[in-house]
Enzyme design. Structure first.
Site, PDB file in Angstrom:
ATOM      1  N   LYS A  40     -36.923 -27.102 -72.938  1.00 22.87           N
ATOM      2  CA  LYS A  40     -36.127 -27.933 -73.785  1.00 22.87           C
ATOM      3  C   LYS A  40     -36.130 -27.243 -75.243  1.00 22.87           C
ATOM      4  CE  LYS A  40     -37.527 -32.165 -71.493  1.00 22.87           C
ATOM      5  NZ  LYS A  40     -38.230 -33.061 -71.267  1.00 22.87           N
ATOM      6  N   GLN A  78     -43.270 -36.078 -73.538  1.00 17.52           N
ATOM      7  CA  GLN A  78     -43.159 -35.756 -72.104  1.00 17.52           C
ATOM      8  C   GLN A  78     -43.868 -36.583 -71.241  1.00 17.52           C
ATOM      9  OE1 GLN A  78     -40.982 -33.227 -71.424  1.00 17.52           O
ATOM     10  NE2 GLN A  78     -41.589 -33.623 -69.077  1.00 17.52           N
ATOM     11  N   ASP A 120     -34.773 -39.878 -74.961  1.00 18.07           N
ATOM     12  CA  ASP A 120     -34.764 -40.244 -73.686  1.00 18.07           C
ATOM     13  C   ASP A 120     -34.213 -41.477 -73.578  1.00 18.07           C
ATOM     14  OD1 ASP A 120     -36.092 -38.172 -72.188  1.00 18.07           O
ATOM     15  OD2 ASP A 120     -38.028 -38.695 -73.214  1.00 18.07           O
TER      16      ASP A 120
HETATM   17  N1  GUN Z   1     -40.672 -35.963 -67.379  1.00 19.88           N
HETATM   18  C1  GUN Z   1     -39.867 -35.579 -66.322  1.00 19.88           C
HETATM   19  N2  GUN Z   1     -38.765 -35.802 -66.710  1.00 19.88           N
HETATM   20  C2  GUN Z   1     -38.798 -36.323 -67.937  1.00 19.88           C
HETATM   21  C3  GUN Z   1     -37.691 -36.667 -69.112  1.00 19.88           C
HETATM   22  O1  GUN Z   1     -36.656 -36.666 -68.923  1.00 19.88           O
HETATM   23  N3  GUN Z   1     -38.205 -37.036 -70.384  1.00 19.88           N
HETATM   24  C4  GUN Z   1     -39.618 -37.095 -70.524  1.00 19.88           C
HETATM   25  N4  GUN Z   1     -39.845 -37.816 -71.644  1.00 19.88           N
HETATM   26  N5  GUN Z   1     -40.575 -36.922 -69.722  1.00 19.88           N
HETATM   27  C5  GUN Z   1     -40.096 -36.487 -68.402  1.00 19.88           C
END
Ligand code: GUN
Length: 282
Positions: A53, A97, A120
């Protein structure tokens, strides 16, 4: 006939180029989109996701702020960081996350993220607006699936869409977005009777379960569009989806590979949401 392979990396780079242009013009107005990513603990997969990311942000011109907190961080400490970032004008998106360590209730934390910075789209405010069809920030993976379908010119109106998996992050919101595109939507899950028969009705089959090779050619109608959201790590270290790619390739009209299908789109939609949040902050 062999299906057309939907290239998520290619569609992603097209969208990222569009985002770069938007970011350049925002910068001229004195706004550089900024994304804060919070990682708690030592989950190795999460560390890889967060690194990816950050790299994607840097390549696109988004400022990234990374907070790596120890496993023993308390819920109160994490919420306090979220509240600080809510007030920080240089931060337009906040991502916590998942998964979080067991002693932290993820719902309590998500509830504290400002809905305006919830890139998200996990906050109930954004989840609710997604259902109502008026969300400004859409959940990343479902939005990425819609971009693949739309940019490939696959129409959804009146189509039979079957979504396998009812998670809050993918299955449920994906069903809503398909419904807003006038598809007829069926959502299947672990208690569905005769999954195969339901899947065989699908013009568009979306699979988001997390079980390698759950779906083989017997589950797929001739000429169906198959979108594989699964990301499974096999014992030999290889990544695979929920769909038996080789067998379905011969039956479907379009199929997404794993890796290189939906995965790259998810990060791209995160970048897009950060840019949208920055624009909304004006
Ligand atoms: N863990 C796995 N996929 C994601 C996601 O799309 N967002 C977040 N915040 N955590 C994750």
């Amino acid at each position: 006939m062999s299906a057309v392979i939907l290239n998520g990396r290619e569609i992603s780079s097209e969208i990222r180029a569009e985002l770069k242009a938007k970011i350049e013009s925002l910068k001229k107005e004195g706004i550089q989109p900024g994304l804060a990513v919070i990682l708690v603990g030592n989950n190795p997969a999460s560390h890889v996701y967060v690194r990816n990311k950050k790299k994607a942000c840097e390549e696109t011109g988004i400022r990234s702020f990374e907070y790596v907190l120890p496993e023993e961080t308390t819920e109160e400490e994490l919420i306090s960081l979220v509240e600080t970032l809510n007030e920080d004008k240089s931060v337009h998106g906040i991502l916590v996350q998942l998964p979080l360590p067991d002693h932290i209730n993820k719902d309590n934390v998500i509830m504290k993220i400002s809905p305006d910075k919830d890139v998200d789209a996990f906050h109930p405010f954004n989840a609710g607006n997604t259902m109502l069809g008026r969300a400004r920030l859409l959940p990343c993976t479902p939005a990425g699936i819609m971009e693949i379908l739309n940019r490939t010119g696959i129409s959804l109106e009146g189509k039979e869409c079957v979504v396998v998996g009812r998670s809050d992050i993918v299955g449920k919101p994906a069903a809503m977005l398909l419904l807003h595109s006038n598809a007829t939507v069926t959502v299947c899950h672990s208690k569905t009777r005769d999954l195969k028969e339901v899947c065989r009705r699908a013009d568009v089959l979306i699979v988001a379960v997390g079980k390698p090779n759950l779906i083989n050619a017997d589950y797929v109608k001739d000429g169906a569009v198959v979108i594989d959201v699964g990301v499974n790590r096999l014992e030999n270290g290889k990544l695979c989806g929920d769909v038996d790619f080789e067998s379905v390739l011969e039956k479907a009209s379009y199929i997404t590979p794993v890796p290189g299908g939906v995965g790259p789109m998810t990060i791209t939609m995160l970048l897009k949401n950060t840019v949208i949040s920055a624009e909304l902050s004006k």
